[in-house]
Enzyme design. Sequence first.
Site, PDB file in Angstrom:
ATOM      1  N   TYR A 245       0.842  -1.199   0.000  1.00 62.03           N
ATOM      2  CA  TYR A 245       0.000   0.000   0.000  1.00 62.03           C
ATOM      3  C   TYR A 245       0.881   1.255   0.000  1.00 62.03           C
ATOM      4  O   TYR A 245       0.679   2.168  -0.805  1.00 62.03           O
ATOM      5  CB  TYR A 245      -0.905  -0.004   1.245  1.00 62.03           C
TER       6      TYR A 245
HETATM    7  C1  UGA Z   1      -4.103   4.233   8.356  1.00 59.79           C
HETATM    8  C2  UGA Z   1      -4.959   4.074   7.086  1.00 59.79           C
HETATM    9  O1  UGA Z   1      -5.639   2.838   7.062  1.00 59.79           O
HETATM   10  C3  UGA Z   1      -4.172   4.202   5.833  1.00 59.79           C
HETATM   11  O2  UGA Z   1      -5.048   4.293   4.713  1.00 59.79           O
HETATM   12  C4  UGA Z   1      -3.311   5.420   5.934  1.00 59.79           C
HETATM   13  O3  UGA Z   1      -2.634   5.686   4.793  1.00 59.79           O
HETATM   14  C5  UGA Z   1      -2.408   5.238   7.118  1.00 59.79           C
HETATM   15  O4  UGA Z   1      -3.242   5.287   8.269  1.00 59.79           O
HETATM   16  C6  UGA Z   1      -1.347   6.254   7.239  1.00 59.79           C
HETATM   17  O5  UGA Z   1      -1.521   7.208   7.961  1.00 59.79           O
HETATM   18  O6  UGA Z   1      -0.329   6.088   6.592  1.00 59.79           O
HETATM   19  P1  UGA Z   1      -3.098   2.615  10.138  1.00 59.79           P
HETATM   20  O7  UGA Z   1      -2.117   3.489  10.806  1.00 59.79           O
HETATM   21  O8  UGA Z   1      -2.794   1.176  10.076  1.00 59.79           O
HETATM   22  O9  UGA Z   1      -3.390   3.054   8.636  1.00 59.79           O
HETATM   23  O10 UGA Z   1      -4.506   2.941  10.855  1.00 59.79           O
HETATM   24  P2  UGA Z   1      -5.488   2.090  11.756  1.00 59.79           P
HETATM   25  O11 UGA Z   1      -6.206   1.068  10.949  1.00 59.79           O
HETATM   26  O12 UGA Z   1      -6.328   3.068  12.478  1.00 59.79           O
HETATM   27  O13 UGA Z   1      -4.533   1.295  12.759  1.00 59.79           O
HETATM   28  C7  UGA Z   1      -3.807   1.940  13.780  1.00 59.79           C
HETATM   29  C8  UGA Z   1      -3.050   0.902  14.563  1.00 59.79           C
HETATM   30  O14 UGA Z   1      -4.007   0.083  15.250  1.00 59.79           O
HETATM   31  C9  UGA Z   1      -2.224  -0.030  13.695  1.00 59.79           C
HETATM   32  O15 UGA Z   1      -0.978  -0.274  14.312  1.00 59.79           O
HETATM   33  C10 UGA Z   1      -3.022  -1.316  13.655  1.00 59.79           C
HETATM   34  O16 UGA Z   1      -2.271  -2.478  13.577  1.00 59.79           O
HETATM   35  C11 UGA Z   1      -3.760  -1.277  14.977  1.00 59.79           C
HETATM   36  N1  UGA Z   1      -5.068  -1.998  14.902  1.00 59.79           N
HETATM   37  C12 UGA Z   1      -5.967  -1.698  13.934  1.00 59.79           C
HETATM   38  C13 UGA Z   1      -5.335  -2.966  15.826  1.00 59.79           C
HETATM   39  O17 UGA Z   1      -4.517  -3.272  16.705  1.00 59.79           O
HETATM   40  N2  UGA Z   1      -6.546  -3.617  15.784  1.00 59.79           N
HETATM   41  C14 UGA Z   1      -7.475  -3.326  14.837  1.00 59.79           C
HETATM   42  O18 UGA Z   1      -8.570  -3.944  14.838  1.00 59.79           O
HETATM   43  C15 UGA Z   1      -7.193  -2.330  13.889  1.00 59.79           C
END
Ligand code: UGA
Length: 316
Positions: free
Chosen positions: A149
């Site tokens: 991604y």
């Molecule tokens: C998000 C967006 O999904 C991307 O599209 C975006 O580009 C990215 O931010 C970015 O800023 O670059 P992410 O940081 O993974 O990605 O956002 P979340 O899905 O809110 O996850 C935040 C954290 O929580 C991650 O470390 C993830 O592993 C964790 N998480 C997420 C969990 O522990 N459990 C879950 O059910 C979901």
Amino acid sequence: MKALVTGAAGFVGSNISRRLISEGMDVVGIDAITDYYDPEIKLRNLQAIGNRGFTFIHEDLNHAALGKLLDGVDYIFHQAGQPGVRKSWGKDFSTYLDANVHATQRLLEHCKDSSTLKRFVYASSSSVYGDAATFPTSEDQLPQPLSPYGVSKLAAEHLCSLYAANFGVPTVSLRYFTVYGPGQRPDMAFTRFVKAIIQGTPIEIYGSGNQIRDFTYVDDIVEANLRAALRPSPKGSIFNVAGGSNISVNEAIVTLERLMGHELKRNYVGRVAGDVVRTGGDTTKIKATLDWSPHVSLEEGLQRHLAWGKGLFAKD
Ligand code: UGA
């Protein structure tokens, strides 16, 4: 003034559209309404924008008649794309290439011929950095994505810079750091956690939960988009848009529990490939150039996210 918002039915795109209309712009929104998550959510987002000053086109950017679409457009807010860091491995990568790279290149090609376009704002991502070497991470640090991604978002960002340098397309790329707030996508952490805390179901935490994110409230992201469009900056500019929270997933959960007054049931599951250990954006450049800084604290933003979730998930 006329704006084109791609991905107008999505979380960020619908918020930008609403704000532009409230500022008096005519907005054309385009969205493919894919089924990556429940399309009903996107239809609800469109309803919230309404019809006044807004024209919606249900189409894929890879097939749409872009010449006609760009006719008389002053500003483009290119939010369309295939999101999701953790799903971008395997055969799904072609979807990421089509939606994030090919569609952006096709849009930029058509922008070369526009006589009205004043600014093309591209929704880039903090995921271009991967596991960065220093924090807070500034825009001149070498991007080294950790997920397919991130690779696709970086490729599109490079395309924006190339079309600026070679053809004078007035691009600005904004690297969003984990956007949250009412309406956040259902696959993202806070919406999942808020739903679980309201419905009393367990949450899954990927890895240790000690991963840190620079969560950014959606209204601050919208404001950065407007400033990127309306204020001067060199063509091809790149800016971090980061909320300044720097908090771990575990700490964010404790805050949610405190706001809600009861605990979440946590299941720690394995780390997912592509998930970075830490994000943290240096916002010196965007402050100096666009006079942007974040206004909504994590505590305030989470309260609003929770209030929205109560209205939505309590009746599920
Ligand atoms: C998000 C967006 O999904 C991307 O599209 C975006 O580009 C990215 O931010 C970015 O800023 O670059 P992410 O940081 O993974 O990605 O956002 P979340 O899905 O809110 O996850 C935040 C954290 O929580 C991650 O470390 C993830 O592993 C964790 N998480 C997420 C969990 O522990 N459990 C879950 O059910 C979901």
